[in-house]
Design a protein around this motif. Structure first.
Motif, PDB file in Angstrom:
ATOM      1  N   SER A  21       0.840  -1.197   0.000  1.00 45.27           N
ATOM      2  CA  SER A  21       0.000   0.000   0.000  1.00 45.27           C
ATOM      3  C   SER A  21       0.873   1.243   0.000  1.00 45.27           C
ATOM      4  O   SER A  21       1.835   1.354   0.779  1.00 45.27           O
ATOM      5  CB  SER A  21      -0.921   0.010   1.228  1.00 45.27           C
ATOM      6  OG  SER A  21      -1.745  -1.143   1.236  1.00 45.27           O
ATOM      7  N   ALA A  22       0.552   2.160  -0.856  1.00 41.37           N
ATOM      8  CA  ALA A  22       1.320   3.400  -0.961  1.00 41.37           C
ATOM      9  C   ALA A  22       0.644   4.497  -0.152  1.00 41.37           C
ATOM     10  O   ALA A  22      -0.578   4.510   0.031  1.00 41.37           O
ATOM     11  CB  ALA A  22       1.435   3.823  -2.421  1.00 41.37           C
ATOM     12  N   GLY A  23       1.465   5.413   0.344  1.00 38.97           N
ATOM     13  CA  GLY A  23       0.932   6.552   1.081  1.00 38.97           C
ATOM     14  C   GLY A  23       0.817   6.278   2.570  1.00 38.97           C
ATOM     15  O   GLY A  23       0.999   5.153   3.050  1.00 38.97           O
ATOM     16  N   LEU A  24       0.510   7.334   3.322  1.00 41.71           N
ATOM     17  CA  LEU A  24       0.380   7.264   4.772  1.00 41.71           C
ATOM     18  C   LEU A  24      -1.078   7.389   5.174  1.00 41.71           C
ATOM     19  O   LEU A  24      -1.865   8.082   4.506  1.00 41.71           O
ATOM     20  CB  LEU A  24       1.191   8.381   5.438  1.00 41.71           C
ATOM     21  CG  LEU A  24       2.707   8.333   5.238  1.00 41.71           C
ATOM     22  CD1 LEU A  24       3.360   9.560   5.865  1.00 41.71           C
ATOM     23  CD2 LEU A  24       3.281   7.065   5.853  1.00 41.71           C
ATOM     24  N   ILE A 124       7.419   3.376   1.143  1.00 37.24           N
ATOM     25  CA  ILE A 124       5.999   3.364   1.491  1.00 37.24           C
ATOM     26  C   ILE A 124       5.227   4.379   0.651  1.00 37.24           C
ATOM     27  O   ILE A 124       4.107   4.116   0.192  1.00 37.24           O
ATOM     28  CB  ILE A 124       5.826   3.655   2.992  1.00 37.24           C
ATOM     29  CG1 ILE A 124       6.379   2.487   3.818  1.00 37.24           C
ATOM     30  CG2 ILE A 124       4.361   3.877   3.342  1.00 37.24           C
ATOM     31  CD1 ILE A 124       6.370   2.740   5.298  1.00 37.24           C
ATOM     32  N   VAL A 125       5.833   5.514   0.424  1.00 39.01           N
ATOM     33  CA  VAL A 125       5.113   6.577  -0.273  1.00 39.01           C
ATOM     34  C   VAL A 125       5.102   6.359  -1.785  1.00 39.01           C
ATOM     35  O   VAL A 125       4.057   6.469  -2.445  1.00 39.01           O
ATOM     36  CB  VAL A 125       5.734   7.945   0.079  1.00 39.01           C
ATOM     37  CG1 VAL A 125       5.070   9.064  -0.732  1.00 39.01           C
ATOM     38  CG2 VAL A 125       5.586   8.221   1.562  1.00 39.01           C
ATOM     39  N   GLY A 128       6.955   1.489  -3.394  1.00 39.85           N
ATOM     40  CA  GLY A 128       6.476   0.200  -2.926  1.00 39.85           C
ATOM     41  C   GLY A 128       6.116  -0.754  -4.050  1.00 39.85           C
ATOM     42  O   GLY A 128       6.351  -1.967  -3.959  1.00 39.85           O
ATOM     43  N   GLU A 129       5.588  -0.242  -5.140  1.00 41.78           N
ATOM     44  CA  GLU A 129       5.158  -1.110  -6.240  1.00 41.78           C
ATOM     45  C   GLU A 129       6.332  -1.776  -6.947  1.00 41.78           C
ATOM     46  O   GLU A 129       6.163  -2.801  -7.605  1.00 41.78           O
ATOM     47  CB  GLU A 129       4.349  -0.294  -7.245  1.00 41.78           C
ATOM     48  CG  GLU A 129       5.106   0.876  -7.841  1.00 41.78           C
ATOM     49  CD  GLU A 129       4.243   1.708  -8.774  1.00 41.78           C
ATOM     50  OE1 GLU A 129       4.813   2.533  -9.498  1.00 41.78           O
ATOM     51  OE2 GLU A 129       3.020   1.517  -8.768  1.00 41.78           O
ATOM     52  N   LEU A 130       7.549  -1.223  -6.807  1.00 43.89           N
ATOM     53  CA  LEU A 130       8.714  -1.837  -7.446  1.00 43.89           C
ATOM     54  C   LEU A 130       9.100  -3.158  -6.785  1.00 43.89           C
ATOM     55  O   LEU A 130       9.774  -3.990  -7.410  1.00 43.89           O
ATOM     56  CB  LEU A 130       9.906  -0.881  -7.406  1.00 43.89           C
ATOM     57  CG  LEU A 130       9.716   0.455  -8.151  1.00 43.89           C
ATOM     58  CD1 LEU A 130      10.959   1.318  -8.008  1.00 43.89           C
ATOM     59  CD2 LEU A 130       9.407   0.204  -9.635  1.00 43.89           C
ATOM     60  N   PHE A 131       8.707  -3.362  -5.531  1.00 44.02           N
ATOM     61  CA  PHE A 131       9.036  -4.591  -4.806  1.00 44.02           C
ATOM     62  C   PHE A 131       7.876  -5.588  -4.817  1.00 44.02           C
ATOM     63  O   PHE A 131       7.909  -6.574  -4.095  1.00 44.02           O
ATOM     64  CB  PHE A 131       9.396  -4.252  -3.351  1.00 44.02           C
ATOM     65  CG  PHE A 131      10.633  -3.419  -3.215  1.00 44.02           C
ATOM     66  CD1 PHE A 131      11.877  -4.011  -3.125  1.00 44.02           C
ATOM     67  CD2 PHE A 131      10.553  -2.030  -3.196  1.00 44.02           C
ATOM     68  CE1 PHE A 131      13.017  -3.237  -2.999  1.00 44.02           C
ATOM     69  CE2 PHE A 131      11.687  -1.253  -3.073  1.00 44.02           C
ATOM     70  CZ  PHE A 131      12.930  -1.856  -2.979  1.00 44.02           C
ATOM     71  N   ARG A 132       6.896  -5.347  -5.661  1.00 43.72           N
ATOM     72  CA  ARG A 132       5.721  -6.206  -5.689  1.00 43.72           C
ATOM     73  C   ARG A 132       6.059  -7.620  -6.133  1.00 43.72           C
ATOM     74  O   ARG A 132       5.543  -8.598  -5.600  1.00 43.72           O
ATOM     75  CB  ARG A 132       4.678  -5.588  -6.628  1.00 43.72           C
ATOM     76  CG  ARG A 132       3.391  -6.377  -6.751  1.00 43.72           C
ATOM     77  CD  ARG A 132       2.457  -5.688  -7.726  1.00 43.72           C
ATOM     78  NE  ARG A 132       3.112  -5.529  -9.030  1.00 43.72           N
ATOM     79  CZ  ARG A 132       2.612  -4.803 -10.026  1.00 43.72           C
ATOM     80  NH1 ARG A 132       1.466  -4.138  -9.850  1.00 43.72           N
ATOM     81  NH2 ARG A 132       3.253  -4.707 -11.171  1.00 43.72           N
ATOM     82  N   ASP A 133       6.948  -7.781  -7.110  1.00 42.16           N
ATOM     83  CA  ASP A 133       7.292  -9.100  -7.645  1.00 42.16           C
ATOM     84  C   ASP A 133       8.570  -9.678  -7.042  1.00 42.16           C
ATOM     85  O   ASP A 133       9.106 -10.665  -7.567  1.00 42.16           O
ATOM     86  CB  ASP A 133       7.445  -9.016  -9.166  1.00 42.16           C
ATOM     87  CG  ASP A 133       6.130  -8.661  -9.849  1.00 42.16           C
ATOM     88  OD1 ASP A 133       5.108  -9.266  -9.480  1.00 42.16           O
ATOM     89  OD2 ASP A 133       6.128  -7.765 -10.713  1.00 42.16           O
ATOM     90  N   LEU A 134       9.059  -9.105  -5.960  1.00 41.43           N
ATOM     91  CA  LEU A 134      10.268  -9.628  -5.318  1.00 41.43           C
ATOM     92  C   LEU A 134       9.934 -10.926  -4.588  1.00 41.43           C
ATOM     93  O   LEU A 134       9.036 -10.959  -3.748  1.00 41.43           O
ATOM     94  CB  LEU A 134      10.827  -8.603  -4.336  1.00 41.43           C
ATOM     95  CG  LEU A 134      12.106  -9.003  -3.600  1.00 41.43           C
ATOM     96  CD1 LEU A 134      13.274  -9.104  -4.580  1.00 41.43           C
ATOM     97  CD2 LEU A 134      12.428  -8.006  -2.496  1.00 41.43           C
ATOM     98  N   PRO A 135      10.626 -12.037  -4.898  1.00 45.44           N
ATOM     99  CA  PRO A 135      10.337 -13.312  -4.210  1.00 45.44           C
ATOM    100  C   PRO A 135      10.638 -13.211  -2.710  1.00 45.44           C
ATOM    101  O   PRO A 135      11.634 -12.610  -2.292  1.00 45.44           O
ATOM    102  CB  PRO A 135      11.268 -14.312  -4.899  1.00 45.44           C
ATOM    103  CG  PRO A 135      11.586 -13.698  -6.219  1.00 45.44           C
ATOM    104  CD  PRO A 135      11.603 -12.213  -5.990  1.00 45.44           C
ATOM    105  N   LYS A 136       9.785 -13.821  -1.919  1.00 48.77           N
ATOM    106  CA  LYS A 136      10.006 -13.817  -0.471  1.00 48.77           C
ATOM    107  C   LYS A 136      11.248 -14.614  -0.085  1.00 48.77           C
ATOM    108  O   LYS A 136      11.838 -14.380   0.975  1.00 48.77           O
ATOM    109  CB  LYS A 136       8.782 -14.396   0.247  1.00 48.77           C
ATOM    110  CG  LYS A 136       7.544 -13.512   0.154  1.00 48.77           C
ATOM    111  CD  LYS A 136       6.383 -14.117   0.937  1.00 48.77           C
ATOM    112  CE  LYS A 136       5.157 -13.211   0.874  1.00 48.77           C
ATOM    113  NZ  LYS A 136       4.004 -13.790   1.613  1.00 48.77           N
TER     114      LYS A 136
END
Length: 452
Positions: A21-24, A124-125, A128-136
């Protein structure tokens, strides 16, 4: 990029971070209606969070040579959670994995923490969307590599076994409770167990009889130092722990045992012999009274002198100037007068007069340098020690008391007419010197005579 381009999630089913989630969240006031429902859980979270924070802080403090202020850390956590609660944040504490990652990359100052926080805020702001496909698995690998040093602490079991088995027991209980239970219950179990172990360890301190190193004012345990010799006529007793309600009885028992005298047996035998002596005296006086009555009735013309009249009263009334016929009952009067004179004789209630063995020392010195506080049980125990040893003709002194302990003794009304501050000395050597110069004399209080 590789995960997104190769479609690791859709083709191979690899778990990825997912949407962030982006933003505060806009600030809102806390809902006061939830306080009663959350106070228990909030307290547990606060304790666990503080324990983790201070534990990690001390680990890194030992590595890098600085000091952690527990009060400052607690204030910082409180302010962080207070402000974070307005923005609906998770409870604030230390992250073991992130802290180890930062420390392994060379971030050792607060600047590194500030930069890391700004970077997380930027993610966070906006990012965040760049790490969406990062494997756990990538995140897990980073964490495991940096937890390598923590996992190596399992080897501390061997060192604890050799160095301190009590600490090993705490370590094992904490480890088992944390694994079998959840984190908060495991931490609570470990804290309670540690406190119980502290109480148990204070019940088993090291008790010792001290001796003087020749030509010095140094006193050491005679069992450990061959050059230390006991001072003739004086016993010096020391405990390695403070005396309080949990170990006061053990202190008294160890004192009587180390002194080599069965104090309780001597006191009980002394009381029995004194009671038996009083009973014999009472029977003898009753028998003499009976004989007096028989003699007085057989010679009615004789003059009877009141037994309760003392020799001084007879002289003051000029009774001796009167010429009277003395009856055989005068023998009883003489016995009564002799009894009054015997009352001024030395006391026959001493151990030696009663045929009981006497202690080979006349003074007992309690080294109270280990006392950090005293409670009511300790005060009563010390008073009982004074009374018991005085019953067997041994004077008791106290030495090396700290000023706060003396203040607590005064507040507890420990000092009275029989136990004064003259029994208190700044050091053991001062007490020994005084005891040698003033051996306690044998009591010479008069024997009470029953008048008929």
């Amino acid at each position: 990029g590789i995960s997104y381009g190769m479609g690791l999630k859709h083709i191979f089913g690899v778990d990825v971070v997912g949407n962030i989630s982006a933003g505060l969240v806009p600030p809102v006031a806390p809902n006061t209606q939830l306080f009663s429902k959350l106070v228990g859980s909030a307290f547990t979270i606060a304790v666990v969070g503080f324990a983790i924070a201070i534990s990690l802080g001390k680990i890194f403090a030992l590595r890098h040579g600085y000091r952690v202020d527990s009060n400052q850390e607690l204030v910082a956590l409180g302010l962080s959670n207070l402000i974070g609660g307005i923005f609906q944040c998770f409870p604030v504490s230390c992250s073991m994995s992130r802290s180890l990652v930062q420390e392994s990359t060379g971030g050792n100052s607060q600047v590194a923490g500030a930069i890391s926080s700004l970077f997380i805020l930027l993610i966070i702001v906006k990012l965040g969307e760049l790490f969406r496909d990062l494997p756990k698995a990538v995140l897990a690998a980073i964490i495991i590599v940096n937890l390598k040093g923590m996992l190596r602490q399992l080897s501390d079991v061997c060192s604890f076994w050799k160095a301190n088995r009590a600490d090993l027991l705490i370590w094992l209980v904490t480890f088992a409770a944390t694994i079998l239970l959840n984190l908060d219950l495991g931490l609570m179990v470990s804290v309670v167990f540690s406190l119980l172990l502290v109480v148990v360890r204070t019940q088993m301190p090291h008790y010792s009889i001290l001796g003087q190193v020749p030509d010095t004012d140094i006193y050491r345990d005679v069992a450990e130092y061959s050059e230390a010799k006991e001072v003739p006529g004086v016993k010096v007793f020391r405990s390695s722990a403070t005396v309080y309600f949990a170990n006061a009885d053990f202190y008294s028992d160890a004192l009587k045992q180390r002194c080599g005298v069965d104090v309780d047996f001597l006191i009980s035998q002394k009381k029995k012999l004194l009671k038996k002596r009083e009973q014999l005296k009472l029977k003898q006086l009753q028998k003499e009274k009976k004989l007096q009555k028989q003699a007085a009735s057989s010679k009615g013309a004789s003059v009877s002198i009141n037994v309760n009249t003392s020799l001084e009263d007879m002289r003051s009334n000029n009774v001796e100037d009167c010429k009277v016929m003395v009856s055989p009952g005068d023998k009883m009067e003489d016995a009564t007068a002799n009894g009054q004179e015997d009352s001024k004789a030395p006391d026959g209630s001493t151990l030696k007069a009663l045929g009981l063995p006497q202690p080979d020392f006349h003074s007992l010195i309690l080294d109270l340098g280990a006392l950090s506080f005293v409670d009511t049980v300790c005060l009563k125990s010390l008073k009982n020690i004074f009374h018991d040893f005085r019953d067997i003709e041994v004077e008791v002194y106290m030495a090396a008391c700290h000023s706060p302990v003396v203040s607590q003794l005064e507040a507890g009304h420990f000092f009275d007419a029989s136990i004064t501050k003259k029994h208190l000395f700044a050091s053991v050597h001062d007490a020994v010197t005084f005891a040698l110069q003033h051996p306690r004399p044998v009591p010479d209080s008069p024997v009470s005579v029953t008048r008929l």
